[in-house]
Design an enzyme around this catalytic site. Structure first.
Site, PDB file in Angstrom:
ATOM      1  N   ASP A   1      65.718 -73.282  -0.153  1.00  8.20           N
ATOM      2  CA  ASP A   1      64.599 -74.207   0.050  1.00  8.20           C
ATOM      3  C   ASP A   1      63.355 -73.481   0.550  1.00  8.20           C
ATOM      4  O   ASP A   1      62.225 -73.781   0.123  1.00  8.20           O
ATOM      5  CB  ASP A   1      64.993 -75.305   1.064  1.00  8.20           C
ATOM      6  CG  ASP A   1      65.902 -76.352   0.434  1.00  8.20           C
ATOM      7  OD1 ASP A   1      65.992 -76.392  -0.803  1.00  8.20           O
ATOM      8  OD2 ASP A   1      66.517 -77.116   1.198  1.00  8.20           O
TER       9      ASP A   1
ATOM     10  N   ARG B   1      76.896 -74.811  -2.703  1.00 15.19           N
ATOM     11  CA  ARG B   1      77.912 -75.263  -1.750  1.00 15.19           C
ATOM     12  C   ARG B   1      77.988 -76.781  -1.768  1.00 15.19           C
ATOM     13  O   ARG B   1      76.968 -77.448  -1.609  1.00 15.19           O
ATOM     14  CB  ARG B   1      77.528 -74.850  -0.323  1.00 15.19           C
ATOM     15  CG  ARG B   1      77.720 -73.415  -0.028  1.00 15.19           C
ATOM     16  CD  ARG B   1      77.802 -73.157   1.446  1.00 15.19           C
ATOM     17  NE  ARG B   1      76.758 -73.770   2.266  1.00 15.19           N
ATOM     18  CZ  ARG B   1      76.702 -73.665   3.570  1.00 15.19           C
ATOM     19  NH1 ARG B   1      77.630 -72.989   4.224  1.00 15.19           N
ATOM     20  NH2 ARG B   1      75.728 -74.206   4.252  1.00 15.19           N
TER      21      ARG B   1
ATOM     22  N   THR C   1      82.418 -80.381   1.627  1.00 12.84           N
ATOM     23  CA  THR C   1      83.546 -79.455   1.821  1.00 12.84           C
ATOM     24  C   THR C   1      83.071 -78.047   2.179  1.00 12.84           C
ATOM     25  O   THR C   1      83.856 -77.236   2.658  1.00 12.84           O
ATOM     26  CB  THR C   1      84.377 -79.334   0.535  1.00 12.84           C
ATOM     27  OG1 THR C   1      83.533 -78.757  -0.492  1.00 12.84           O
ATOM     28  CG2 THR C   1      84.861 -80.691   0.054  1.00 12.84           C
TER      29      THR C   1
ATOM     30  N   ASP D   1      67.441 -72.961   5.413  1.00 15.90           N
ATOM     31  CA  ASP D   1      67.981 -72.915   4.056  1.00 15.90           C
ATOM     32  C   ASP D   1      67.185 -71.905   3.230  1.00 15.90           C
ATOM     33  O   ASP D   1      66.007 -72.125   2.926  1.00 15.90           O
ATOM     34  CB  ASP D   1      67.898 -74.319   3.421  1.00 15.90           C
ATOM     35  CG  ASP D   1      68.630 -74.370   2.089  1.00 15.90           C
ATOM     36  OD1 ASP D   1      68.314 -73.557   1.200  1.00 15.90           O
ATOM     37  OD2 ASP D   1      69.524 -75.206   1.942  1.00 15.90           O
TER      38      ASP D   1
END
Ligand code: PRP
Ligand code: URA
Length: 208
Positions: free
Chosen positions: A202, A103, A107, A199
């Site tokens: 991560d 991603r 945006t 995340d």
């Protein structure tokens, strides 16, 4: 929404709670992602087509069944990788086709960086594997890719979905069932699911 199936299985809910915890380390996190993925895929494949065959037991002939459909597992890199083993253990003849998307931080739109699908699909049903359905951009892009490839039957298997992502995926692809362990409240201003788990990439790969 009729195409969203949220598991109510106690094992999944128990494991998801541990997965969300900020105290869960990457090793345990990967183990939980793998286990939950297998349980969700078990539920998501309950309608796979089979055909009848006979099998010779040591004593007699029994009526049995074999899977008719050829399954493709499509993890979205990176975070979807951690779901593959848990699902593959259940369906070891499945083919695994990787799609690489990340991603864009500003945006929140998906950017494709890996796709080595062959020209013709050899599978008839694809399970897209990605733990997080946030804005839904990555999932919509992956379904677009698979439909252009020629796959008719596609299911999304994820761990946590945000209402925004579910709306996006089901409005673009109403024919794609969405299997999840939980639907959370909303996205934050950075496009992260709240309360979510942080995340997913991560936390699996220790890169946070
Ligand atoms: C995460 C996640 C999904 C995507 C979901 O990947 O694994 O692919 O975000 O967000 P969306 O629904 O808004 O598209 P990320 O882009 O963080 O890449 P990574 O797995 O490589 O860390
Ligand atoms: N990707 C993640 O890994 N987590 C989120 O909450 C949203 C997107």
């Amino acid at each position: 929404m009729p195409n969203v199936i949220v598991s109510r299985h106690p094992l999944i809910l128990h494991k998801l709670t541990k997965l969300r915890s900020a105290d869960t380390n990457p090793k345990k996190f990967r183990e939980l992602v793998r286990e939950i993925a297998g349980l969700l895929a078990y539920e998501a494949t309950a309608d796979l087509a089979i055909y009848p065959i006979d099998v010779q037991t040591p004593l007699a002939v029994a009526k049995g069944a074999e899977l008719l459909e050829k399954i493709g597992l499509v993890p979205i890199l990176r975070a979807g990788l951690g779901m593959v083993e848990g699902v593959w253990e259940l369906m070891p003849t499945a083919e695994v086709w990787h799609i690489g998307l990340y991603r864009d931080e500003k945006t929140l739109r998906p950017v494709q960086y890996y796709n080595k699908l062959p020209i013709e699909p050899r599978v008839s049903v694809c399970l897209i594997l990605d733990p997080m359905l946030a804005t839904g951009g990555s999932a919509v892009a992956t379904v677009d890719i698979l439909k252009n490839w020629g796959v008719k039957k596609i299911k999304f298997v994820g761990l946590i979905g945000a209402p925004e992502g579910i709306e996006n995926l089901s409005s673009h692809h109403p024919d794609v069932p969405i299997h999840l362990a939980a639907v959370d409240e909303r996205l934050n201003e950075r496009g992260y699911i709240l309360p979510g788990l942080g995340d997913a990439g991560d936390r699996q790969f220790g890169t946070g």
